[in-house]
Every structure is written in structure tokens, then in C-alpha cells.
Scaffold this motif. Structure first.
Motif, PDB file in Angstrom:
ATOM      1  N   HIS A   9       0.872  -1.187   0.000  1.00 53.80           N
ATOM      2  CA  HIS A   9       0.000   0.000   0.000  1.00 53.80           C
ATOM      3  C   HIS A   9       0.908   1.235   0.000  1.00 53.80           C
ATOM      4  O   HIS A   9       1.860   1.298   0.765  1.00 53.80           O
ATOM      5  CB  HIS A   9      -0.914   0.009   1.217  1.00 53.80           C
ATOM      6  CG  HIS A   9      -2.036   1.010   1.096  1.00 53.80           C
ATOM      7  ND1 HIS A   9      -1.816   2.371   1.132  1.00 53.80           N
ATOM      8  CD2 HIS A   9      -3.374   0.844   0.919  1.00 53.80           C
ATOM      9  CE1 HIS A   9      -2.979   2.989   0.979  1.00 53.80           C
ATOM     10  NE2 HIS A   9      -3.935   2.089   0.846  1.00 53.80           N
ATOM     11  N   PRO A  10       0.595   2.231  -0.869  1.00 54.08           N
ATOM     12  CA  PRO A  10       1.520   3.358  -1.022  1.00 54.08           C
ATOM     13  C   PRO A  10       1.482   4.381   0.111  1.00 54.08           C
ATOM     14  O   PRO A  10       2.420   5.187   0.228  1.00 54.08           O
ATOM     15  CB  PRO A  10       1.046   4.015  -2.330  1.00 54.08           C
ATOM     16  CG  PRO A  10      -0.387   3.613  -2.481  1.00 54.08           C
ATOM     17  CD  PRO A  10      -0.513   2.265  -1.846  1.00 54.08           C
ATOM     18  N   ASP A  11       0.419   4.366   0.954  1.00 52.39           N
ATOM     19  CA  ASP A  11       0.248   5.460   1.930  1.00 52.39           C
ATOM     20  C   ASP A  11       0.553   4.976   3.351  1.00 52.39           C
ATOM     21  O   ASP A  11      -0.198   4.149   3.898  1.00 52.39           O
ATOM     22  CB  ASP A  11      -1.199   5.961   1.848  1.00 52.39           C
ATOM     23  CG  ASP A  11      -1.470   7.109   2.813  1.00 52.39           C
ATOM     24  OD1 ASP A  11      -0.533   7.515   3.541  1.00 52.39           O
ATOM     25  OD2 ASP A  11      -2.620   7.587   2.842  1.00 52.39           O
ATOM     26  N   PRO A  12       1.613   5.506   3.964  1.00 55.81           N
ATOM     27  CA  PRO A  12       1.964   5.078   5.328  1.00 55.81           C
ATOM     28  C   PRO A  12       0.863   5.385   6.347  1.00 55.81           C
ATOM     29  O   PRO A  12       0.834   4.791   7.420  1.00 55.81           O
ATOM     30  CB  PRO A  12       3.231   5.891   5.661  1.00 55.81           C
ATOM     31  CG  PRO A  12       3.766   6.341   4.352  1.00 55.81           C
ATOM     32  CD  PRO A  12       2.595   6.451   3.406  1.00 55.81           C
ATOM     33  N   GLY A  13      -0.056   6.313   6.004  1.00 54.50           N
ATOM     34  CA  GLY A  13      -1.154   6.626   6.918  1.00 54.50           C
ATOM     35  C   GLY A  13      -2.395   5.782   6.680  1.00 54.50           C
ATOM     36  O   GLY A  13      -3.439   6.018   7.294  1.00 54.50           O
ATOM     37  N   SER A  14      -2.304   4.781   5.813  1.00 51.27           N
ATOM     38  CA  SER A  14      -3.487   3.990   5.428  1.00 51.27           C
ATOM     39  C   SER A  14      -3.868   2.971   6.496  1.00 51.27           C
ATOM     40  O   SER A  14      -3.065   2.597   7.362  1.00 51.27           O
ATOM     41  CB  SER A  14      -3.200   3.243   4.118  1.00 51.27           C
ATOM     42  OG  SER A  14      -2.191   2.271   4.335  1.00 51.27           O
ATOM     43  N   GLY A  75       5.806 -18.647   8.321  1.00 51.00           N
ATOM     44  CA  GLY A  75       4.439 -18.281   7.970  1.00 51.00           C
ATOM     45  C   GLY A  75       4.436 -16.928   7.289  1.00 51.00           C
ATOM     46  O   GLY A  75       5.427 -16.182   7.360  1.00 51.00           O
ATOM     47  N   PHE A  76       3.340 -16.620   6.634  1.00 49.28           N
ATOM     48  CA  PHE A  76       3.200 -15.344   5.919  1.00 49.28           C
ATOM     49  C   PHE A  76       1.980 -14.591   6.425  1.00 49.28           C
ATOM     50  O   PHE A  76       0.945 -15.205   6.715  1.00 49.28           O
ATOM     51  CB  PHE A  76       2.985 -15.567   4.413  1.00 49.28           C
ATOM     52  CG  PHE A  76       4.181 -16.091   3.681  1.00 49.28           C
ATOM     53  CD1 PHE A  76       5.096 -15.212   3.093  1.00 49.28           C
ATOM     54  CD2 PHE A  76       4.396 -17.458   3.568  1.00 49.28           C
ATOM     55  CE1 PHE A  76       6.196 -15.704   2.413  1.00 49.28           C
ATOM     56  CE2 PHE A  76       5.495 -17.948   2.895  1.00 49.28           C
ATOM     57  CZ  PHE A  76       6.399 -17.070   2.313  1.00 49.28           C
ATOM     58  N   VAL A  77       2.102 -13.261   6.461  1.00 50.64           N
ATOM     59  CA  VAL A  77       0.927 -12.395   6.556  1.00 50.64           C
ATOM     60  C   VAL A  77       1.005 -11.448   5.362  1.00 50.64           C
ATOM     61  O   VAL A  77       2.009 -10.756   5.177  1.00 50.64           O
ATOM     62  CB  VAL A  77       0.874 -11.588   7.864  1.00 50.64           C
ATOM     63  CG1 VAL A  77      -0.383 -10.721   7.890  1.00 50.64           C
ATOM     64  CG2 VAL A  77       0.911 -12.514   9.083  1.00 50.64           C
ATOM     65  N   ILE A  78      -0.029 -11.476   4.521  1.00 50.96           N
ATOM     66  CA  ILE A  78      -0.085 -10.639   3.324  1.00 50.96           C
ATOM     67  C   ILE A  78      -1.132  -9.550   3.587  1.00 50.96           C
ATOM     68  O   ILE A  78      -2.256  -9.864   3.992  1.00 50.96           O
ATOM     69  CB  ILE A  78      -0.519 -11.465   2.096  1.00 50.96           C
ATOM     70  CG1 ILE A  78       0.389 -12.701   1.897  1.00 50.96           C
ATOM     71  CG2 ILE A  78      -0.610 -10.602   0.845  1.00 50.96           C
ATOM     72  CD1 ILE A  78       1.756 -12.412   1.364  1.00 50.96           C
ATOM     73  N   VAL A  79      -0.766  -8.288   3.348  1.00 48.65           N
ATOM     74  CA  VAL A  79      -1.684  -7.179   3.633  1.00 48.65           C
ATOM     75  C   VAL A  79      -1.793  -6.295   2.395  1.00 48.65           C
ATOM     76  O   VAL A  79      -0.784  -5.747   1.928  1.00 48.65           O
ATOM     77  CB  VAL A  79      -1.169  -6.328   4.818  1.00 48.65           C
ATOM     78  CG1 VAL A  79      -2.205  -5.264   5.189  1.00 48.65           C
ATOM     79  CG2 VAL A  79      -0.845  -7.194   6.031  1.00 48.65           C
ATOM     80  N   HIS A  80      -3.031  -6.172   1.870  1.00 47.69           N
ATOM     81  CA  HIS A  80      -3.191  -5.289   0.700  1.00 47.69           C
ATOM     82  C   HIS A  80      -4.648  -4.924   0.471  1.00 47.69           C
ATOM     83  O   HIS A  80      -5.556  -5.679   0.866  1.00 47.69           O
ATOM     84  CB  HIS A  80      -2.591  -5.936  -0.556  1.00 47.69           C
ATOM     85  CG  HIS A  80      -3.368  -7.089  -1.100  1.00 47.69           C
ATOM     86  ND1 HIS A  80      -4.450  -6.942  -1.942  1.00 47.69           N
ATOM     87  CD2 HIS A  80      -3.236  -8.418  -0.912  1.00 47.69           C
ATOM     88  CE1 HIS A  80      -4.931  -8.130  -2.269  1.00 47.69           C
ATOM     89  NE2 HIS A  80      -4.216  -9.045  -1.650  1.00 47.69           N
ATOM     90  N   PRO A  81      -4.899  -3.814  -0.204  1.00 47.60           N
ATOM     91  CA  PRO A  81      -6.274  -3.459  -0.582  1.00 47.60           C
ATOM     92  C   PRO A  81      -6.705  -4.242  -1.818  1.00 47.60           C
ATOM     93  O   PRO A  81      -5.871  -4.741  -2.586  1.00 47.60           O
ATOM     94  CB  PRO A  81      -6.163  -1.963  -0.909  1.00 47.60           C
ATOM     95  CG  PRO A  81      -4.750  -1.789  -1.386  1.00 47.60           C
ATOM     96  CD  PRO A  81      -3.922  -2.787  -0.642  1.00 47.60           C
ATOM     97  N   ASN A  82      -8.018  -4.316  -1.988  1.00 44.70           N
ATOM     98  CA  ASN A  82      -8.595  -4.884  -3.210  1.00 44.70           C
ATOM     99  C   ASN A  82      -8.538  -3.802  -4.287  1.00 44.70           C
ATOM    100  O   ASN A  82      -9.214  -2.781  -4.193  1.00 44.70           O
ATOM    101  CB  ASN A  82     -10.050  -5.280  -2.928  1.00 44.70           C
ATOM    102  CG  ASN A  82     -10.773  -5.791  -4.167  1.00 44.70           C
ATOM    103  OD1 ASN A  82     -10.182  -5.919  -5.236  1.00 44.70           O
ATOM    104  ND2 ASN A  82     -12.056  -6.081  -4.012  1.00 44.70           N
TER     105      ASN A  82
END
Ligand SMILES: Cc1cc2nc3c(=O)[nH]c(=O)nc-3n(C[C@H](O)[C@H](O)[C@H](O)COP(=O)(O)O)c2cc1C
Length: 199
Positions: A9-14, A75-82
Motif C-alpha cells: 500500500h503506497p500510503d503510510p497513513g493507510s 508463515g506469511f501475513v499478506i496485507v493489501h487493498p482490493n
């Protein structure tokens, strides 16, 4: 062995950044070693060049580090917007370049690439945390929730990670601060349940 948190995600405040922090804190709270990869912050190049296509292609140092971390991750944690039913391009590029043959999967002897690959990742479990602005019922009925199959079947299932737990947080654009606090707690609980002592 360490756990990999991959954030796109490009925004550190997201809210996505807040989710990644919650996941890292939960893993640290379990006493686990955590490596957090903020793909935008590190300027990860998502373009797979022709020179990297071969199984034994030479890899630059940064990519080799990513591959070694992914191969060994507990293990993995993947974090992203749709984004359009897909992960952001920087993350699909991470999949293209890091989850490569010989690192994440291989074809068995005698298979020229047409058969069913064998997963190579050491990780047994992954958590996928997504955000969107589409209500769950509409995501399912109109779009078929493509991220579910992408992560569970097309990516982690193929690479040998069978326990994939995904949570979509929606609807972000209308959410209240209290809702977002609850969601961060839910994300931490999911990480603890997946990777904690009882897992
Ligand atoms: C390029 C782009 C494509 C998007 N496509 C979708 C979409 O297909 N479905 C959806 O529900 N939201 C879509 N969104 C909205 C994002 O999912 C939403 O802004 C994000 O999940 C909010 O999380 P954040 O506050 O951490 O940014 C899109 C946003 C962008 C910028």
C-alpha cells in the motif's frame, strides 16, 4: 525461522499500514521473529525481466534476499487493498519474481512444465488481510471474490501452503474509528489463532 509480513500500500497513513503493524505486533507478542517488507517503501521493482525467467537465472542481491526469506518463512501475513479484484501491481510483481521455480514450487522429474507442480515453501500457514469498499454480499455475487481463489488456490495452494486464512475488511470508506479499532483487534486475533501455540 522468521515470519514474513508483506505489505502493499503506497500510503503510510493507510488502514493497510495499521493492519500490517497490528500483524507484526501480534507476531512479536507471540515471541516470533518478524520481517516486515513494505514493498512501496523499499521501491520493490515488480517487473519480471527476461533474464530472470530461467529456473537457474542469476538473481540480484535484493531479490535473492526476498527469495531466501520466502523459502524459509515459518508463515506469511499478506496485507493489501482490493484493487480491481487483484492485489496492487507491486505485490503481483513480488509474486512473479519471488515465488519463482526452485524457490516456491518445482515440477517433478520428467515433467516439462505441463503438469502439476510441487510446492516448496516451508510455511504451513498464511494469513491474508484485505480491505475494500464493496459490501461482502456484492463482492461475492457480482465479482465472485477473486482474491479468495488467487491467494488460496492460485498462489499459496500451489506453493504448498495449505492453511490459508483470509479476512476482508469492508467497507473502509464509510467505517468509523471505533470500527477500525475493532478490525485491528480482529486482525491481531486471527494472526494469534493462526500462528499461536494452539495452532
Ligand atoms: C486503483 C484502485 C482500484 C480499486 N479497486 C477496488 C475494487 O475493485 N473493489 C473495491 O471494493 N475497492 C476498490 N478500491 C478501493 C480500495 O480497496 C480501498 O480504497 C482500500 O481498500 C481502502 O484501504 P486503505 O484505507 O488502507 O487505503 C480501489 C482503489 C484503487 C486506488
Amino acid at each position: 525461522m522468521a515470519y514474513c509480513v508483506i505489505l502493499a500500500h503506497p500510503d503510510p497513513g493507510s488502514f493497510n499500514h495499521a493492519l500490517a503493524r497490528a500483524a507484526c505486533d501480534a507476531l512479536s507478542g507471540l515471541g516470533r521473529e518478524v520481517h516486515c517488507y513494505d514493498l512501496y517503501a523499499e521501491g520493490f521493482d515488480p517487473r519480471l525481466p527476461a533474464a530472470e525467467l530461467g529456473r537457474d537465472a542469476p538473481l540480484d542481491d535484493a531479490l535473492a534476499r526476498h527469495c531466501a526469506a520466502a523459502a524459509a518463512a515459518e508463515g506469511f501475513v499478506i496485507v493489501h487493498p482490493n484493487w480491481w479484484g487483484m492485489p496492487p501491481a507491486v505485490l503481483t510483481g513480488w509474486v512473479d519474481r519471488v515465488l519463482r521455480p526452485g524457490v516456491a514450487y518445482e515440477f517433478v522429474a520428467g515433467d516439462g512444465g505441463e503438469g502439476v507442480p510441487r510446492g516448496l515453501l516451508a510455511a504451513k500457514a498464511a494469513v491474508v488481510l484485505n480491505t475494500s469498499n464493496t459490501a461482502a454480499a456484492r463482492e461475492q455475487s457480482v465479482f465472485g471474490d477473486p482474491l479468495e481463489r488467487i491467494w488460496k488456490d492460485c498462489i499459496f495452494g500451489l506453493c504448498g501452503v495449505s492453511d490459508v486464512r483470509r479476512r476482508m475488511f469492508e467497507t473502509i470508506v464509510t467505517s468509523t474509528p471505533a470500527q477500525r479499532r475493532d478490525w485491528l483487534a480482529d486482525a491481531a486475533t486471527l494472526v494469534e489463532q493462526t500462528f499461536g501455540p494452539a495452532a
